[in-house]
Motif scaffolding. Structure first.
Motif, PDB file in Angstrom:
ATOM      1  N   ASN A  84       0.794  -1.231   0.000  1.00 55.11           N
ATOM      2  CA  ASN A  84       0.000   0.000   0.000  1.00 55.11           C
ATOM      3  C   ASN A  84       0.825   1.280   0.000  1.00 55.11           C
ATOM      4  O   ASN A  84       0.260   2.373   0.016  1.00 55.11           O
ATOM      5  CB  ASN A  84      -0.924   0.019   1.234  1.00 55.11           C
ATOM      6  CG  ASN A  84      -1.694  -1.272   1.409  1.00 55.11           C
ATOM      7  OD1 ASN A  84      -1.374  -2.070   2.289  1.00 55.11           O
ATOM      8  ND2 ASN A  84      -2.700  -1.504   0.574  1.00 55.11           N
ATOM      9  N   GLN A  85       2.144   1.151   0.005  1.00 50.52           N
ATOM     10  CA  GLN A  85       3.025   2.321   0.065  1.00 50.52           C
ATOM     11  C   GLN A  85       2.683   3.201   1.261  1.00 50.52           C
ATOM     12  O   GLN A  85       2.683   4.443   1.195  1.00 50.52           O
ATOM     13  CB  GLN A  85       2.963   3.135  -1.228  1.00 50.52           C
ATOM     14  CG  GLN A  85       3.485   2.404  -2.461  1.00 50.52           C
ATOM     15  CD  GLN A  85       2.481   1.363  -2.972  1.00 50.52           C
ATOM     16  OE1 GLN A  85       1.338   1.723  -3.281  1.00 50.52           O
ATOM     17  NE2 GLN A  85       2.878   0.112  -3.076  1.00 50.52           N
ATOM     18  N   LEU A  86       2.394   2.559   2.377  1.00 54.20           N
ATOM     19  CA  LEU A  86       2.068   3.241   3.620  1.00 54.20           C
ATOM     20  C   LEU A  86       3.152   2.963   4.651  1.00 54.20           C
ATOM     21  O   LEU A  86       3.558   1.815   4.824  1.00 54.20           O
ATOM     22  CB  LEU A  86       0.715   2.766   4.157  1.00 54.20           C
ATOM     23  CG  LEU A  86      -0.529   3.289   3.428  1.00 54.20           C
ATOM     24  CD1 LEU A  86      -1.771   2.532   3.890  1.00 54.20           C
ATOM     25  CD2 LEU A  86      -0.696   4.784   3.663  1.00 54.20           C
ATOM     26  N   SER A  87       3.602   4.004   5.332  1.00 50.99           N
ATOM     27  CA  SER A  87       4.659   3.856   6.330  1.00 50.99           C
ATOM     28  C   SER A  87       4.075   3.999   7.728  1.00 50.99           C
ATOM     29  O   SER A  87       3.570   5.069   8.090  1.00 50.99           O
ATOM     30  CB  SER A  87       5.750   4.910   6.111  1.00 50.99           C
ATOM     31  OG  SER A  87       6.383   4.713   4.857  1.00 50.99           O
ATOM     32  N   TYR A  88       4.133   2.907   8.484  1.00 49.95           N
ATOM     33  CA  TYR A  88       3.705   2.916   9.874  1.00 49.95           C
ATOM     34  C   TYR A  88       4.852   2.415  10.741  1.00 49.95           C
ATOM     35  O   TYR A  88       5.699   1.643  10.291  1.00 49.95           O
ATOM     36  CB  TYR A  88       2.497   1.998  10.089  1.00 49.95           C
ATOM     37  CG  TYR A  88       1.222   2.463   9.436  1.00 49.95           C
ATOM     38  CD1 TYR A  88       0.504   3.540   9.943  1.00 49.95           C
ATOM     39  CD2 TYR A  88       0.718   1.805   8.311  1.00 49.95           C
ATOM     40  CE1 TYR A  88      -0.674   3.962   9.346  1.00 49.95           C
ATOM     41  CE2 TYR A  88      -0.460   2.216   7.709  1.00 49.95           C
ATOM     42  CZ  TYR A  88      -1.153   3.295   8.231  1.00 49.95           C
ATOM     43  OH  TYR A  88      -2.319   3.709   7.635  1.00 49.95           O
ATOM     44  N   SER A  89       4.852   2.829  11.991  1.00 50.74           N
ATOM     45  CA  SER A  89       5.761   2.262  12.982  1.00 50.74           C
ATOM     46  C   SER A  89       4.981   1.235  13.793  1.00 50.74           C
ATOM     47  O   SER A  89       3.747   1.259  13.816  1.00 50.74           O
ATOM     48  CB  SER A  89       6.305   3.362  13.893  1.00 50.74           C
ATOM     49  OG  SER A  89       5.229   4.040  14.537  1.00 50.74           O
ATOM     50  N   VAL A 218      -7.462   4.951   1.112  1.00 51.90           N
ATOM     51  CA  VAL A 218      -7.572   6.408   1.242  1.00 51.90           C
ATOM     52  C   VAL A 218      -6.404   6.954   2.052  1.00 51.90           C
ATOM     53  O   VAL A 218      -5.990   8.105   1.860  1.00 51.90           O
ATOM     54  CB  VAL A 218      -8.933   6.787   1.879  1.00 51.90           C
ATOM     55  CG1 VAL A 218      -9.027   6.296   3.318  1.00 51.90           C
ATOM     56  CG2 VAL A 218      -9.182   8.282   1.791  1.00 51.90           C
ATOM     57  N   ALA A 219      -5.812   6.126   2.909  1.00 54.02           N
ATOM     58  CA  ALA A 219      -4.706   6.576   3.757  1.00 54.02           C
ATOM     59  C   ALA A 219      -3.445   6.879   2.956  1.00 54.02           C
ATOM     60  O   ALA A 219      -2.548   7.584   3.446  1.00 54.02           O
ATOM     61  CB  ALA A 219      -4.401   5.525   4.814  1.00 54.02           C
ATOM     62  N   GLN A 220      -3.339   6.362   1.733  1.00 51.54           N
ATOM     63  CA  GLN A 220      -2.124   6.548   0.955  1.00 51.54           C
ATOM     64  C   GLN A 220      -2.194   7.765   0.033  1.00 51.54           C
ATOM     65  O   GLN A 220      -1.220   8.087  -0.652  1.00 51.54           O
ATOM     66  CB  GLN A 220      -1.814   5.290   0.135  1.00 51.54           C
ATOM     67  CG  GLN A 220      -2.757   5.021  -1.023  1.00 51.54           C
ATOM     68  CD  GLN A 220      -2.557   3.650  -1.641  1.00 51.54           C
ATOM     69  OE1 GLN A 220      -2.927   2.640  -1.072  1.00 51.54           O
ATOM     70  NE2 GLN A 220      -1.957   3.620  -2.818  1.00 51.54           N
ATOM     71  N   LEU A 221      -3.327   8.478   0.035  1.00 51.48           N
ATOM     72  CA  LEU A 221      -3.514   9.560  -0.924  1.00 51.48           C
ATOM     73  C   LEU A 221      -2.810  10.849  -0.530  1.00 51.48           C
ATOM     74  O   LEU A 221      -2.488  11.668  -1.380  1.00 51.48           O
ATOM     75  CB  LEU A 221      -5.009   9.820  -1.131  1.00 51.48           C
ATOM     76  CG  LEU A 221      -5.796   8.645  -1.727  1.00 51.48           C
ATOM     77  CD1 LEU A 221      -7.255   9.009  -1.908  1.00 51.48           C
ATOM     78  CD2 LEU A 221      -5.183   8.194  -3.048  1.00 51.48           C
ATOM     79  N   SER A 222      -2.600  11.050   0.764  1.00 53.02           N
ATOM     80  CA  SER A 222      -1.850  12.216   1.234  1.00 53.02           C
ATOM     81  C   SER A 222      -1.485  11.998   2.691  1.00 53.02           C
ATOM     82  O   SER A 222      -2.094  11.184   3.389  1.00 53.02           O
ATOM     83  CB  SER A 222      -2.677  13.504   1.100  1.00 53.02           C
ATOM     84  OG  SER A 222      -3.727  13.541   2.064  1.00 53.02           O
ATOM     85  N   GLN A 223      -0.495  12.740   3.158  1.00 54.16           N
ATOM     86  CA  GLN A 223      -0.093  12.633   4.556  1.00 54.16           C
ATOM     87  C   GLN A 223      -1.228  13.075   5.474  1.00 54.16           C
ATOM     88  O   GLN A 223      -1.460  12.491   6.538  1.00 54.16           O
ATOM     89  CB  GLN A 223       1.146  13.477   4.823  1.00 54.16           C
ATOM     90  CG  GLN A 223       1.680  13.367   6.247  1.00 54.16           C
ATOM     91  CD  GLN A 223       2.051  11.950   6.645  1.00 54.16           C
ATOM     92  OE1 GLN A 223       2.545  11.167   5.822  1.00 54.16           O
ATOM     93  NE2 GLN A 223       1.810  11.589   7.906  1.00 54.16           N
ATOM     94  N   GLU A 224      -1.952  14.111   5.061  1.00 56.14           N
ATOM     95  CA  GLU A 224      -3.055  14.612   5.882  1.00 56.14           C
ATOM     96  C   GLU A 224      -4.157  13.571   6.004  1.00 56.14           C
ATOM     97  O   GLU A 224      -4.706  13.356   7.095  1.00 56.14           O
ATOM     98  CB  GLU A 224      -3.610  15.907   5.280  1.00 56.14           C
ATOM     99  CG  GLU A 224      -4.447  16.699   6.256  1.00 56.14           C
ATOM    100  CD  GLU A 224      -4.847  18.057   5.711  1.00 56.14           C
ATOM    101  OE1 GLU A 224      -5.461  18.839   6.476  1.00 56.14           O
ATOM    102  OE2 GLU A 224      -4.577  18.340   4.518  1.00 56.14           O
ATOM    103  N   LEU A 225      -4.478  12.898   4.901  1.00 56.77           N
ATOM    104  CA  LEU A 225      -5.488  11.845   4.955  1.00 56.77           C
ATOM    105  C   LEU A 225      -4.992  10.657   5.772  1.00 56.77           C
ATOM    106  O   LEU A 225      -5.769  10.028   6.495  1.00 56.77           O
ATOM    107  CB  LEU A 225      -5.873  11.402   3.541  1.00 56.77           C
ATOM    108  CG  LEU A 225      -6.873  12.300   2.811  1.00 56.77           C
ATOM    109  CD1 LEU A 225      -7.009  11.891   1.349  1.00 56.77           C
ATOM    110  CD2 LEU A 225      -8.238  12.260   3.503  1.00 56.77           C
TER     111      LEU A 225
END
Length: 395
Positions: A84-89, A218-225
């Motif tokens: 998802n190209q999402l970065s979480y810790s 939807v979480a990957q569309l922008s840092q704010e989202l």
């Protein structure tokens, strides 16, 4: 016994109820075809079973951290980055006793009395009940069938009040199988940012897509989202692990910490053995089980979709994901002399021994949900029985 007010308003799960009724009839010796189950009909892959056995033999049968073992959290972090190209810790991840319990825990820590959560209709049966259990109020937005059951930004904004705390987005959807595009999600997200609303993105069917359409979070569309979104997922559907009960949530650290604290006083932790099984599911390289399952589901979808649309009074939009069809049977029910679809469904089960779930349980009175997570032969026979039932009862 005077039960608590919060449970007196609960509606029983229509999917579990119809499945239980079908099993009861089967036990009585009837030839019942059940199309209500929301789980793959494939067994959990062998390498996952082996990992669970190894965990038991190694003595990994004790309590774990409430939010999940560190190794599984790391694997989920890697999954989000890769898929998802999402970065979480890791402290933005909680492992839960199924994705359903992730949602339940989220609403418990998020909602106060009278807080509102926007729930697009048709909805998964547990969304409104979980909101009510947390003291909140579900606010329904009818996603029209001619828009493929997808809520528009205008419909979302019209439902927002000063009490709105969150909105649920489920893509691919249960019960419709429909998906939001990247542009549609972005437009919905902009409305949520404008009104400072949390997005609850249920992505449990992410891997079960049968077109060239790409799953978008939807979480990957922008840092704010990303900062305004809680992603819910799990291994139940993607790895045929429904009974193992391993789901997870990812999102803002403050919310995840609150969920973890609540879990420490409710479940203590997800089952240790199931966590190590889920770890194997995410660490195994070169596993082709999912692709094989998707190929079978795609073939069943094509076949059953065509058969349903050949039944008088039945119309069915072709979904893109999950493993459900959500045909409109209002005309068929009316032509058969039934006042509503629920009565039509009950008669279908009684006479033809075909169990489907009435759409009323999903907030859609004109539809039924059929799961094609069963054999091709059973699906063909079920479609034939439904057609016979409709033709026999047409007035």
């Amino acid at each position: 016994m005077n039960l608590a007010k919060r449970v007196k308003t609960l509606s029983p799960s229509s999917t579990l109820a119809i499945t239980a009724k079908a099993k009861e009839l089967k036990q009585q010796g009837h030839d019942v075809i059940g199309l209500g189950a929301g789980e793959p009909d494939f067994n959990t892959p062998q390498y996952i079973l082996d990992a669970a056995m190894e965990a038991m033999n190694d003595g990994r049968t004790k309590y774990t951290p409430s939010g999940g073992i560190a190794e599984l959290k790391d694997a989920i972090v890697n999954k989000f980055q890769t898929d998802n190209q999402l970065s979480y810790s890791p402290d933005q991840i909680i492992v839960t006793t199924g994705a359903k319990h992730a949602l339940y825990t989220l609403f418990q820590v998020l909602l106060d009395e009278t807080d509102e959560v926007i729930v697009p209709t048709p909805y998964w049966v547990s969304y409104p009940e979980q909101v009510k259990l947390a003291g909140g109020n579900p606010v329904f937005v009818t996603a029209k069938e001619d828009n493929h059951f997808k809520m528009t930004p205008q419909e979302l904004e019209a439902a927002i009040t000063e009490k709105t705390k969150a909105v649920i987005i489920n893509s691919p959807s249960n019960p419709t199988g429909m998906m939001y595009t990247k542009a549609e999600l972005k437009a919905l997200g902009e409305v949520c940012l404008k009104h400072n609303i949390l997005i609850v993105s249920d992505e449990i069917y992410e891997k079960l897509i049968y077109t060239d359409d790409e799953h978008v979070s939807v979480a990957q569309l922008s840092q704010e989202l990303n900062e305004h979104t809680i992603v819910i997922n799990g291994v139940s559907k993607s790895h045929s692990m429904t009974g193992w009960r391993i789901g997870y949530a990812a999102g803002p650290q403050e919310i995840i910490k609150a969920m973890t604290n609540l879990a420490s006083h409710s479940t203590s932790n997800p089952t240790s053995i199931a966590q190590y099984a889920a770890l194997a599911a995410y660490e195994q390289a070169g596993d082709t089980t999912l692709e094989e399952m998707k190929k079978v589901f795609a073939e069943r979808l094509e076949m059953l979709h065509a058969l349903l649309n050949d039944i008088p009074g039945v119309s069915c939009i072709k979904p893109k994901g999950a493993f459900y069809l959500f045909p409109n049977v209002k005309e068929a029910a009316s032509n058969c002399g039934y006042a509503n679809v629920d009565d039509w469904v009950a008669a279908l089960l009684e006479e033809e021994k075909v169990a489907v779930v009435p759409g009323s349980g999903f907030g859609s009175e004109d539809n039924i949900r059929l799961s094609y997570a069963t054999s091709t032969e059973a699906l063909k026979e079920a479609a034939e029985r439904i057609k016979q039932f409709v033709i026999k009862h047409q007035s």
